[in-house]
Design an enzyme around this catalytic site. Structure first.
Site, mmCIF file in Angstrom:
data_model
loop_
_atom_site.group_PDB
_atom_site.id
_atom_site.type_symbol
_atom_site.label_atom_id
_atom_site.label_comp_id
_atom_site.label_asym_id
_atom_site.label_seq_id
_atom_site.Cartn_x
_atom_site.Cartn_y
_atom_site.Cartn_z
ATOM 1 N N VAL A 57 48.387 75.505 -55.590
ATOM 2 C CA VAL A 57 49.779 75.337 -55.201
ATOM 3 C C VAL A 57 50.606 74.825 -56.397
ATOM 4 C CG1 VAL A 57 49.455 72.966 -54.332
ATOM 5 C CG2 VAL A 57 51.323 74.353 -53.440
ATOM 6 N N THR A 62 54.401 82.365 -56.694
ATOM 7 C CA THR A 62 55.647 82.984 -56.232
ATOM 8 C C THR A 62 56.542 83.347 -57.421
ATOM 9 O OG1 THR A 62 55.501 81.694 -54.215
ATOM 10 C CG2 THR A 62 57.627 82.679 -54.697
ATOM 11 N N HIS A 105 45.476 82.799 -46.950
ATOM 12 C CA HIS A 105 44.230 83.550 -47.021
ATOM 13 C C HIS A 105 43.863 84.174 -45.690
ATOM 14 C CE1 HIS A 105 43.645 82.236 -50.992
ATOM 15 N NE2 HIS A 105 43.476 80.963 -50.683
ATOM 16 N N ASN A 155 49.717 80.402 -66.763
ATOM 17 C CA ASN A 155 51.177 80.371 -66.590
ATOM 18 C C ASN A 155 51.794 79.102 -67.183
ATOM 19 O OD1 ASN A 155 53.662 81.306 -65.614
ATOM 20 N ND2 ASN A 155 53.440 80.169 -63.696
ATOM 21 N N ASP A 158 55.567 78.114 -71.524
ATOM 22 C CA ASP A 158 56.815 77.645 -72.141
ATOM 23 C C ASP A 158 56.900 76.120 -72.153
ATOM 24 O OD1 ASP A 158 58.737 76.941 -69.477
ATOM 25 O OD2 ASP A 158 57.120 78.347 -69.134
ATOM 26 N N HIS A 193 58.902 81.869 -66.184
ATOM 27 C CA HIS A 193 60.289 81.482 -66.439
ATOM 28 C C HIS A 193 60.935 82.298 -67.538
ATOM 29 C CE1 HIS A 193 60.864 77.347 -64.305
ATOM 30 N NE2 HIS A 193 60.596 78.333 -63.493
#
Ligand code: GDP
Ligand code: MG
Length: 338
Positions: A57, A62, A105, A155, A158, A193
């Site tokens: 999470v 998303t 899931h 991810n 940056d 981003h």
């Protein structure tokens, strides 16, 4: 009564009490209905990969799906109007990738129960500033159990606190070893981003799909999975389905779990009306008489009668299962009251 017993002992006692009464057989009827001949190699054609995004999470699942959706040229041409149907298709230099963006899931588990995998490739999102977390491990286990290919997207690169090497090191413990660490797992550093690395990720998905040689026969009755479904006040039952084999047409008779009907209309992920949908294509369909559950298999049928029969068998099968479950619960209660 309060003593703990292990599973084997419990099973033995349950057998004595006739609790496990032919549960296997109950499940079999639907499996029998769904059984298929092996497909002739000559009928098989290349199909797009179906991809899901997993991870802890807040690691950016998303955001990543949004970033990918926005790189989609077709989206921009259509003025960025996308409909949420639980899945979308991205076009990368003429090649397609289908992304599932259903949360949780649940559907995943239901699909696996029916022995049908919804996805070919899982993108494991790991935040570069946070590393491997409990749900990361859960996702790895899920994907491995289902035999799905994993691509790691590191991810949030940056962020000043991002540490890509640390993530690679942590994942070696789970047999996900990057190429520069002597392994063969694909790792792609990205930022949802800034958009950095997103096109690399898409390219790696297509390369992986190439290796997997994903194929399906488009010229047969359709079959696939219900991704999500709900009741709409005006439209009635609205179901998003993923076609896995064959081609679904407007007008086809169809059964999906307990629901059946005739495809009245179909919409793609861009909200456009379509007349047909082939392998790996997600579409929203109208025309079912009921709302099927996510994860159920749908089948195209030769006639509406056949579709109705299928749904009726499914319903009575479920009733039988429920009955069995209630029976075994009751027997266990009996057991405990003795
Ligand atoms: P999910 O729970 O995995 O779906 O994560 P979200 O996509 O909701 O992202 C969680 C948080 O991380 C949000 O505040 C995002 O704005 C942020 N976030 C996601 N991707 C990036 C990224 O690439 N860079 C930075 N700096 N923040 C990100
Ligand atoms: Mg999310």
């Amino acid at each position: 009564v309060n003593q703990e017993i292990d599973y084997d002992t419990a099973e033995e006692i349950a057998m004595e009490f006739d609790v496990l009464c032919e549960k296997e057989e109950v499940v079999d009827v639907i499996e029998e209905l769904l059984k298929e001949e092996e497909e002739d190699e000559n009928t098989m054609e290349k199909r797009p990969p179906v991809v899901c995004v997993m991870g802890h999470v807040d690691h950016g699942k998303t955001s990543l799906l949004d970033a990918i959706r926005h790189t989609n040229v077709i989206d921009r041409e259509a003025g960025g109007i996308t409909q949420h149907i639980g899945a979308y298709v991205v076009d990368v230099n003429g090649e397609k990738i289908t992304f599932l963006d259903t949360p949780g899931h649940e559907a995943f588990t239901a699909m696996r129960m029916r022995g049908a995998n919804s996805t070919d490739i899982a993108i494991l999102v790991v935040a570069a500033d946070d590393g491997v977390m409990p749900q990361t491990v859960e996702a790895i286990n899920h994907a491995k159990a289902a035999g799905i290919e994993i691509i790691v997207a590191i991810n949030k690169i940056d962020k000043p606190s991002a540490n890509v090497e640390r993530v690679k090191q942590e994942l070696t413990e789970y047999e996900l070893i990057a190429e520069d660490w002597g392994g063969s797992t694909v790792f792609v550093p990205v930022s949802a981003h800034t958009g950095e690395g997103i096109s690399d990720l898409l390219e790696m998905i297509l390369l992986t799909a190439e290796v997997l040689e994903l194929k399906a026969n488009p010229k047969r009755e359709a079959r696939g999975l219900v991704i999500e479904a709900q009741l709409d006040k005006g439209k009635g039952s609205v179901a998003t389905v993923l076609v896995q084999k064959g081609t679904l047409h407007v007008g086809d008779a169809i059964a999906a779990g307990s629901a059946h009907g005739k495809v009245r209309a179909m919409m793609d992920d861009k909200g456009r009306r379509v007349k047909e949908a082939g392998p790996s294509k997600p579409v929203e369909i109208l025309g079912l008489n009921d709302v099927p559950k996510a994860g159920e298999i749908f089948v195209g049928c030769a006639t509406e009668k056949e579709a109705r029969n299928f749904a009726e068998t499914f319903i009575s099968q479920n009733k039988m299962k429920l009955l069995e479950e209630t029976k075994s619960k009751m027997s266990l209660d009996d057991l405990f009251s003795q």
